[in-house]
Scaffold this motif. Sequence first.
Motif, PDB file in Angstrom:
ATOM      1  N   THR A 196       0.817  -1.213   0.000  1.00  0.00           N
ATOM      2  CA  THR A 196       0.000   0.000   0.000  1.00  0.00           C
ATOM      3  C   THR A 196       0.851   1.263   0.000  1.00  0.00           C
ATOM      4  O   THR A 196       1.973   1.256   0.515  1.00  0.00           O
ATOM      5  N   ASP A 197       0.286   2.332  -0.582  1.00  0.00           N
ATOM      6  CA  ASP A 197       0.890   3.658  -0.464  1.00  0.00           C
ATOM      7  C   ASP A 197       0.129   4.483   0.570  1.00  0.00           C
ATOM      8  O   ASP A 197       0.378   5.669   0.745  1.00  0.00           O
ATOM      9  N   SER A 198      -0.828   3.834   1.259  1.00  0.00           N
ATOM     10  CA  SER A 198      -1.677   4.550   2.215  1.00  0.00           C
ATOM     11  C   SER A 198      -0.888   4.981   3.445  1.00  0.00           C
ATOM     12  O   SER A 198       0.058   4.318   3.858  1.00  0.00           O
ATOM     13  N   GLY A 199      -1.341   6.051   4.064  1.00  0.00           N
ATOM     14  CA  GLY A 199      -0.724   6.500   5.309  1.00  0.00           C
ATOM     15  C   GLY A 199      -1.162   5.688   6.521  1.00  0.00           C
ATOM     16  O   GLY A 199      -0.542   5.786   7.580  1.00  0.00           O
ATOM     17  N   ALA A 200      -2.225   4.889   6.397  1.00  0.00           N
ATOM     18  CA  ALA A 200      -2.814   4.247   7.587  1.00  0.00           C
ATOM     19  C   ALA A 200      -1.803   3.393   8.349  1.00  0.00           C
ATOM     20  O   ALA A 200      -1.622   3.555   9.557  1.00  0.00           O
ATOM     21  N   PHE A 206       2.044   1.773  12.544  1.00  0.00           N
ATOM     22  CA  PHE A 206       3.296   1.074  12.857  1.00  0.00           C
ATOM     23  C   PHE A 206       4.481   2.020  12.957  1.00  0.00           C
ATOM     24  O   PHE A 206       5.624   1.590  12.990  1.00  0.00           O
ATOM     25  N   LYS A 207       4.173   3.321  13.004  1.00  0.00           N
ATOM     26  CA  LYS A 207       5.191   4.355  13.252  1.00  0.00           C
ATOM     27  C   LYS A 207       6.375   4.231  12.306  1.00  0.00           C
ATOM     28  O   LYS A 207       7.533   4.266  12.716  1.00  0.00           O
ATOM     29  N   GLY A 208       6.048   4.057  11.014  1.00  0.00           N
ATOM     30  CA  GLY A 208       7.103   4.030  10.011  1.00  0.00           C
ATOM     31  C   GLY A 208       7.691   2.663   9.751  1.00  0.00           C
ATOM     32  O   GLY A 208       8.441   2.474   8.790  1.00  0.00           O
ATOM     33  N   ARG A 209       7.349   1.667  10.617  1.00  0.00           N
ATOM     34  CA  ARG A 209       7.812   0.300  10.335  1.00  0.00           C
ATOM     35  C   ARG A 209       6.832  -0.359   9.373  1.00  0.00           C
ATOM     36  O   ARG A 209       5.678   0.056   9.273  1.00  0.00           O
ATOM     37  N   ASP A 210       7.248  -1.388   8.662  1.00  0.00           N
ATOM     38  CA  ASP A 210       6.394  -1.986   7.637  1.00  0.00           C
ATOM     39  C   ASP A 210       5.731  -3.262   8.125  1.00  0.00           C
ATOM     40  O   ASP A 210       6.417  -4.218   8.482  1.00  0.00           O
ATOM     41  N   PHE A 211       4.413  -3.266   8.101  1.00  0.00           N
ATOM     42  CA  PHE A 211       3.629  -4.463   8.387  1.00  0.00           C
ATOM     43  C   PHE A 211       3.298  -5.128   7.052  1.00  0.00           C
ATOM     44  O   PHE A 211       3.157  -4.427   6.053  1.00  0.00           O
ATOM     45  N   ALA A 212       3.157  -6.444   7.012  1.00  0.00           N
ATOM     46  CA  ALA A 212       2.832  -7.158   5.770  1.00  0.00           C
ATOM     47  C   ALA A 212       1.374  -7.641   5.828  1.00  0.00           C
ATOM     48  O   ALA A 212       1.100  -8.704   6.394  1.00  0.00           O
ATOM     49  N   PRO A 213       0.431  -6.881   5.287  1.00  0.00           N
ATOM     50  CA  PRO A 213      -0.985  -7.292   5.340  1.00  0.00           C
ATOM     51  C   PRO A 213      -1.231  -8.480   4.414  1.00  0.00           C
ATOM     52  O   PRO A 213      -1.059  -8.373   3.193  1.00  0.00           O
ATOM     53  N   ALA A 214      -1.638  -9.614   5.005  1.00  0.00           N
ATOM     54  CA  ALA A 214      -1.802 -10.857   4.246  1.00  0.00           C
ATOM     55  C   ALA A 214      -3.168 -11.467   4.510  1.00  0.00           C
ATOM     56  O   ALA A 214      -3.779 -11.256   5.554  1.00  0.00           O
ATOM     57  N   MET A 269      -8.239  -0.463  -3.771  1.00  0.00           N
ATOM     58  CA  MET A 269      -8.116   0.629  -2.799  1.00  0.00           C
ATOM     59  C   MET A 269      -8.476   0.275  -1.347  1.00  0.00           C
ATOM     60  O   MET A 269      -8.595   1.186  -0.523  1.00  0.00           O
ATOM     61  N   GLU A 270      -8.641  -1.018  -1.038  1.00  0.00           N
ATOM     62  CA  GLU A 270      -9.128  -1.358   0.315  1.00  0.00           C
ATOM     63  C   GLU A 270      -8.426  -2.537   0.993  1.00  0.00           C
ATOM     64  O   GLU A 270      -8.438  -2.646   2.223  1.00  0.00           O
ATOM     65  N   GLY A 271      -7.837  -3.439   0.217  1.00  0.00           N
ATOM     66  CA  GLY A 271      -7.372  -4.721   0.755  1.00  0.00           C
ATOM     67  C   GLY A 271      -6.401  -4.629   1.915  1.00  0.00           C
ATOM     68  O   GLY A 271      -6.514  -5.394   2.876  1.00  0.00           O
ATOM     69  N   ALA A 272      -5.450  -3.710   1.864  1.00  0.00           N
ATOM     70  CA  ALA A 272      -4.411  -3.655   2.912  1.00  0.00           C
ATOM     71  C   ALA A 272      -5.035  -3.383   4.284  1.00  0.00           C
ATOM     72  O   ALA A 272      -4.590  -3.937   5.298  1.00  0.00           O
ATOM     73  N   GLU A 273      -6.076  -2.568   4.311  1.00  0.00           N
ATOM     74  CA  GLU A 273      -6.715  -2.256   5.597  1.00  0.00           C
ATOM     75  C   GLU A 273      -7.538  -3.451   6.092  1.00  0.00           C
ATOM     76  O   GLU A 273      -7.511  -3.771   7.289  1.00  0.00           O
ATOM     77  N   LEU A 274      -8.238  -4.110   5.191  1.00  0.00           N
ATOM     78  CA  LEU A 274      -8.993  -5.311   5.601  1.00  0.00           C
ATOM     79  C   LEU A 274      -8.038  -6.341   6.203  1.00  0.00           C
ATOM     80  O   LEU A 274      -8.307  -6.900   7.275  1.00  0.00           O
TER      81      LEU A 274
END
Length: 234
Positions: free
Chosen positions: A111-115, A120-128, A180-185
């Motif tokens: 994602t390019d989203s700010g959410a 995660f305060k700038g760290r990268d989570f892997a939404p799977a 436009m939605e998957g990473a948040e789900l």
Amino acid sequence: MSIHIAAQPGAIADVVLLPGDPLRAQFIAEHFLEKPVQYTAVRNMFGFTGTYRGKRISVQGTGMGIPSISIYVNELFHNYGVKRAIRVGTAGSIQEQVRIKDIVLALAASTDSGANNIRFKGRDFAPACSFKVLHAAYDIAIAKGIAPKVGTVVSSDMFYADNPDDWKLWAAFGCLAVEMEGAELYTLAAKYNREALCILTISDSLVSGESTTSEERQRSFTDMMEVALETALA
Ligand code: HPA
């Protein structure tokens, strides 16, 4: 009762299908579910509960984009105890081999989203996705003679990107399509320890510039819905 859904406790099933468009939620309820009952119309973001092959299932519109789906999925998981959420949406292909009308099962969502940057305060989570639900969806699709494309997608905050070539960076790293939605789900499913999957039909191609006709959209939508309904209850 939650702020944006405001349904009675118990009005929403354990499994929920999530189209972006609330009128699509209504269409799904009226054409695919038995005895649908509308449980919300707040902001016209419709939600219905009915049965499919005797099993209880809900369908809830999410709106477009990460902030909107975030509101509805937070409430579904936190306030209504939803256990399995399946997004049924459209996406734009960013790979030549992913053609319009194809069905994509999203393994993970960049994602390019700010959410998640905020979370995660700038760290990268892997939404799977949930492997269990993905596995079921894949088998169900194959049994129906549909060959889904399985891979990563991009959840973008910008439908109208200022730089029209932005998608090429994601394409170079193997992402199949943009939505436009998957990473948040997927992130919320991880937070609440629930199951999630995005099942997407390709409505347009950023590679070729093609888009589906309304007749083609209807056919691939029906294929996606049959896979999603059976997966929801598998
Ligand atoms: N971009 C973002 N979301 C989409 C697209 C797209 O091209 N097509 C369908 N959903």
